[in-house]
Design an enzyme around this catalytic site. Structure first.
Site, mmCIF file in Angstrom:
data_model
loop_
_atom_site.group_PDB
_atom_site.id
_atom_site.type_symbol
_atom_site.label_atom_id
_atom_site.label_comp_id
_atom_site.label_asym_id
_atom_site.label_seq_id
_atom_site.Cartn_x
_atom_site.Cartn_y
_atom_site.Cartn_z
ATOM 1 C CE LYS A 146 55.768 -69.640 64.886
ATOM 2 N NZ LYS A 146 56.363 -68.314 65.067
ATOM 3 C CD GLU A 189 51.311 -75.935 62.250
ATOM 4 O OE1 GLU A 189 52.388 -76.179 61.675
ATOM 5 O OE2 GLU A 189 51.229 -75.725 63.467
ATOM 6 N NE ARG A 200 61.391 -65.474 72.083
ATOM 7 C CZ ARG A 200 60.370 -65.978 72.732
ATOM 8 N NH1 ARG A 200 60.485 -66.275 74.014
ATOM 9 N NH2 ARG A 200 59.214 -66.224 72.128
#
Length: 662
Positions: free
Chosen positions: A116, A200, A292
């Site tokens: 990420k 974050e 995916r």
């Protein structure tokens, strides 16, 4: 096109892929662990291969065994589904090295989006908007805490290799940062083998909107509109829908373009999902890209009429995208709910057992059921406890909501706990109906959403009484037939008596509510609580009857000493009270907390001799790769712990020697 593929997964996604392959005339090979040897996906496939013991680390995460099975069975390609090895770049590389087609994106795309932190850096370079945060490699607790302070609380700690809501924690203040970080890292390491995290800004009341993208090896790239996945619990999606409520064409185009820019930046090929978090002011920010197929892909299929698995197979075999962007349909509205074996009223703990009775609603053009289990199958402790995905479609969102509520009422499960009642209350919640759901709705409205009906309607007790009388008659007749004299007068159970009719008092209990139904045999029918009653249909657990001027349709399923009654909008588990049974002494609860399910102890949060208040966290255990915190049930003293960190415990095993303050 491929003639045989191996599916490196289990459960509903494996079944889903097999069915698409069957429509395309492609043979399938299923893999299974020892726990899955007779699972539904194994029964559906053309061939199956054992890959190891029950633990996923020894089976579904063993890429070498999966590849060996594919080669042995003559498969040309491997479809990873989602979860397990679906986003594992080493597995994708190993498939290619073995001469197998990995039905997914290029390894470079998996690598770019697998972290990420790295993905956010790449997206920043591509001009895709990002949430303020820290995505660096330095992982010391002091630095991460410092970055959280710079960003400003509340913050979100998220596993860089995560997905499915695992390895995520919301932190409200500096004082709780260290404990939340440690918990997040433990869960991330257990789920993904990687404890690294990012930090974050946590947006207040955001929406979670994701865009389905598809690319081919010829340079074509499209998006298939958006899905709203804002109804979440602990960052795990609970209800998904498409299109997103309130989405206007301009914003859809902007988010679709941003998603395509993100996919193009990594040379994406195949199916992928770009996830955004949207603020109340309409701004949206890149969160991550899942390389995916997603659990919630059926809602996209329902609004577009496109089989996404078929697209995956065609693209992986080298074909171009079947449609250009301007030809991708968007029709009506679809909603998906995830039916889990879990106990919502017990903190959503997974429920383990056998599906003694499992009857989904009837499938149609409007109702779809993607299931990995069926009646008689077991829900074990080793894997995700999903029973099925229930998907509905209709012309409008309002109609789709009503259709979903009706389908949930028709879904009947006995043998394990389930979240059907919770889902019904969520879909019927005013905020959901209004399309104003944000990711914190379930957390805020938990009490209302978890509150099941406390009063059982009289009709449920009456259905149980009438079913009991009919079942006695059926069993009596069956015994006469097997006894060799079907015409015996003892086979007649019509309640006839010389000087009157048979009267029975049947008592049932639900929680604190106990009701006695007086049933009198009256000719060819009955009287229930002084009302005439007659049965018009009885069989396969269904009972249709008239009671007075009303008609009652119910399903009654016996399970041990209980009768499970489904009628109206409810499911009621009624204890059958035996008036001849002696009330035994109830053992007094001594000490403590019991394991709610099989799992592993990961943290002891108190010390022997500590005085604690009710609700104080005492212990953390891991089950099904999720962490669960057990709290003090009352004010009292922790006398000690029965297990150490790392110990495996069984369901119902004592964990804490706890003495409540009297």
């Amino acid at each position: 096109m491929f003639t045989r593929i191996l599916i490196a997964n289990r459960g509903e996604i494996a079944c889903r892929i097999i069915r698409s392959c069957q429509r395309m005339g492609i043979d399938t090979v299923a893999v299974h662990s020892d726990a899955d040897a007779d699972a539904l996906h194994v029964r559906l496939a053309d061939q199956s291969c054992r890959i190891g013991p029950a633990a996923s680390a020894d089976s579904y995460l063993r890429g070498d065994r999966i590849i060996e099975a594919a080669l042995r069975c003559g498969a040309q390609a491997v479809h990873p589904g989602y979860g397990f090895l679906s986003e594992n770049e080493a597995f994708a590389e190993a498939c290619t090295a073995a001469g197998l087609v990995f039905i997914g994106p290029p390894v470079t795309a998996i690598r770019a989006m697998g972290s990420k932190s790295a993905a956010k850096t790449l997206m920043e370079q591509a001009g895709v908007p990002l949430v303020p945060g820290y995505h660096g490699d330095e992982q010391s607790p002091d630095l991460l805490r410092e970055q959280a302070g710079r960003i400003g609380y509340p913050v979100l700690i998220k596993a860089t290799a995560g997905g499915g809501g695992k390895g995520m924690r919301i932190v409200e203040s500096d004082a709780e940062f260290d404990a939340m970080l440690a918990s997040c890292q433990r869960e991330a390491a257990a789920s993904f083998g990687d404890a690294r995290v990012l930090v974050e800004k946590y947006l207040q009341r955001p929406r979670h909107i994701e865009i389905q993208v598809f690319g081919d090896s010829h340079g074509n790239l499209v998006h298939l509109h958006e899905r709203d996945c804002s109804a979440q619990r602990r960052h795990q999606k609970v209800v998904e829908e498409a299109p997103a409520p309130g989405m206007d064409p301009e914003r859809r185009a902007a988010m679709g373009q941003a998603a395509c820019d993100a996919a193009r930046a990594v040379g994406y090929v195949g199916a992928g999902t770009v996830e955004f978090i949207a603020d109340a002011d309409g701004a949206f920010y890149f969160m991550e890209m899942n390389t995916r197929l997603q659990v919630e892909h059926p809602v996209t299929e329902m609004i577009t009429g496109i089989d996404l698995v078929e697209w995956q197979l065609r693209i992986a075999s080298g074909e171009p995208l079947p449609l250009t962007q301007d030809r991708i349909p968007l029709r009506g509205h679809a909603i998906e709910t995830r039916i889990y074996a879990e106990e919502p009223e017990k903190g959503f703990l997974p429920s383990i057992g056998t599906l003694a009775y499992c009857v989904p609603p009837t499938a149609s053009a409007h109702v779809r059921i993607d299931a990995g289990v069926e009646q008689g199958d077991a829900i074990g402790p080793h894997y995700d406890p999903m029973i099925a995905k229930l998907i509905v479609w209709d012309d409008s969102r309002e109609q789709a909501i009503e259709r979903m509520l009706h389908a949930l009422r028709e879904f009947r499960i006995v043998g394990v706990g389930n979240n059907i009642g919770f889902l019904s209350r969520l879909v019927d919640h005013p905020a959901f109906r209004a399309g104003t759901v944000d990711t914190g709705l379930i957390g805020r409205e938990g009490d209302a959403l978890l509150k099941a009906p406390t009063t059982v309607p009289a009709t449920a007790f009456q259905a149980a009484a009438l079913w009991s009388a009919l079942e006695v008659a059926r069993q009596q007749q069956a015994r006469a037939v097997t006894g060799g004299d079907p015409h015996s007068p003892w086979a007649i159970a019509d309640g006839w008596r010389v000087n009157g009719a048979l009267q029975r008092s049947l008592t049932f209990r639900h929680d604190e509510q106990e009701t006695t139904v007086v049933l009198v045999h009256a000719g060819n029918g009955y009287r229930l609580d002084n009302q005439p009653a007659s049965c018009t249909r009885y069989g396969d657990h269904a009972i249709d009857c008239r009671i007075g001027d009303d008609t009652l349709h119910a399903t009654v399923v016996p399970a041990g000493e209980q009768l499970h009654v489904f009628c109206g909008d409810g499911h009621f588990a009624l204890d059958v009270v035996d008036p001849l049974a002696h009330a035994g002494e109830q053992s007094e609860a001594h000490g403590g907390l019991l394991a709610p399910m099989p799992g592993r102890i990961v943290a002891l949060l108190s010390e022997a001799g500590a005085d604690v208040d009710k609700g104080t966290p005492l212990l953390v255990m891991e089950a099904m790769k999720m962490e669960y915190t057990l709290d003090a049930p009352a004010r009292g003293t922790v006398e000690g712990y029965f297990h150490a960190v790392g110990d495996q415990v069984q369901d119902g095993e004592p964990l804490v020697d706890f003495k409540a303050t009297t």
